[in-house]
Enzyme design. Structure first.
Site, PDB file in Angstrom:
ATOM      1  N   GLU A 131      38.967  45.226  49.036  1.00 52.06           N
ATOM      2  CA  GLU A 131      38.130  44.718  47.934  1.00 52.06           C
ATOM      3  C   GLU A 131      38.939  43.626  47.271  1.00 52.06           C
ATOM      4  OE1 GLU A 131      37.252  43.778  44.272  1.00 52.06           O
ATOM      5  OE2 GLU A 131      38.108  45.773  43.969  1.00 52.06           O
ATOM      6  N   CYS A 176      38.185  42.136  38.500  1.00 59.04           N
ATOM      7  CA  CYS A 176      37.406  41.540  39.585  1.00 59.04           C
ATOM      8  C   CYS A 176      35.915  41.599  39.294  1.00 59.04           C
ATOM      9  CB  CYS A 176      37.716  42.237  40.906  1.00 59.04           C
ATOM     10  SG  CYS A 176      37.438  44.016  40.866  1.00 59.04           S
ATOM     11  N   VAL A 188      44.808  37.041  50.084  1.00 52.57           N
ATOM     12  CA  VAL A 188      45.678  38.123  50.553  1.00 52.57           C
ATOM     13  C   VAL A 188      45.009  38.886  51.684  1.00 52.57           C
ATOM     14  CG1 VAL A 188      46.603  40.390  49.922  1.00 52.57           C
ATOM     15  CG2 VAL A 188      47.018  38.437  48.446  1.00 52.57           C
ATOM     16  N   GLY A 196      45.526  41.244  45.657  1.00 52.19           N
ATOM     17  CA  GLY A 196      44.121  41.564  45.471  1.00 52.19           C
ATOM     18  C   GLY A 196      43.174  40.400  45.682  1.00 52.19           C
TER      19      GLY A 196
END
Length: 305
Positions: free
Chosen positions: A56, A90, A32, A28
């Site tokens: 995202e 996040c 990545v 995430g």
């Protein structure tokens, strides 16, 4: 990716081996997505059409308070936004900008609430916060706290304790910074750490620019104010700083199906999961024309004498 691939090229196996030796990143993370994007781009000649990537990644989400903000609402949003789920979201509030006129009151309320907050086993529902996910996360968060502890540009005003004897526990930590570009104000920590910069009330226009320019991310952000003109001004100045923008609420808790979610800049492609925008991202439109009376002469009328 909604694309069909052509036959595998002869050197495909070598490409796979090369990628398998690439660094391991946290799922995430921006790293990545960068790695996925690079891997796909290396294989572009072997796709029938250009791949569509949606992602995202992370954020360095802000809470910006105006001098007209409600102290109790702001303090509650800072605590919930920064420390729910141990800050491992996040969208978690990670940096805050508070005017000097409000800070003594916000600080007192925040510290008072933190002193009553319980941390422990998540099976005990009276606990507000639990352990971070693993040793790697624990060491990373602890490293940021140590950096703040050693720096002359920051002071830990709450928390800062880390205990790995039974689980990886990091107490909710509030860092007051003197430099608005201190490392904990810029880098994603993904843990229960909130950094606060106190600004002079008259610096409001400059602070809007600072909030927009400090972080490469653009996921979530919140503004607290009872002055409608200030809200309008912040919304315009920060239109690219947060794909999900909150007014007088913490910058977390988007409900799937009700509040489309996503951000741009280094936070991802901002395709708004949970909305028609995300669906349209994957379709391939086709324009269709049928002529019932086709032309039978190449000459146009204007070509006649």
């Amino acid at each position: 990716m909604n694309t069909a691939q052509r036959p595998t090229p002869p050197n495909r196996s070598r490409s796979r081996n090369r990628r398998s030796r690439s660094p391991k990143y946290a799922t995430g993370s921006t790293a990545v997505f960068d790695n996925l994007w690079r891997s796909v781009s290396e294989q572009l000649p072997y796709y029938r059409s250009y791949p569509r990537l949606v992602g995202e990644t992370g954020g360095k989400d802000f809470v910006l308070a105006h001098a007209s903000a409600d102290v109790d609402a702001l303090s509650t949003a800072l605590l919930r936004g920064a420390f729910e789920y141990q800050g491992q979201k996040c969208s978690a509030a990670s940096r805050a900008y508070v005017p000097a006129s409000l800070w003594p009151h916000v600080k007192a309320r925040l510290l008072d609430d933190l002193s009553a907050l319980k941390m422990g086993d998540v099976r005990d529902l009276s606990n507000f916060i639990g352990a971070v996910i693993d040793k790697r996360a624990y060491e990373r968060v602890n490293g940021y706290i140590d950096t703040a502890r050693r720096s002359g540009e920051a002071s830990i005003i709450a928390g800062g304790q880390c205990d790995a004897r039974k689980g990886y526990f990091v107490s909710p930590t509030v860092i007051e910074v003197l430099d608005p570009r201190f490392v904990t104000m810029q880098e994603e920590i993904f843990g229960p750490v909130l950094s606060v910069y106190v600004y002079r009330d008259e610096e409001w226009p400059e602070i809007l620019k600072l909030v927009d320019q400090t972080s490469p991310y653009g996921l979530t952000g919140a503004v607290f104010a009872t002055d409608r003109a200030a809200i309008t001004e912040a919304s315009a100045a920060l239109k690219f700083a947060a794909g999900n923008f909150y007014v007088n609420d913490k910058p977390t808790g988007a409900v799937v199906g009700q509040q489309p979610f996503g951000g741009a800049r280094r936070s991802g492609t901002n395709d708004k999961a949970g909305s028609i925008l995300n669906l349209l991202r994957w379709v391939s439109p086709r324009a269709f024309k049928e002529t019932h009376v086709p032309a039978t002469d190449y000459r146009y009328p204007y070509m006649k004498d």
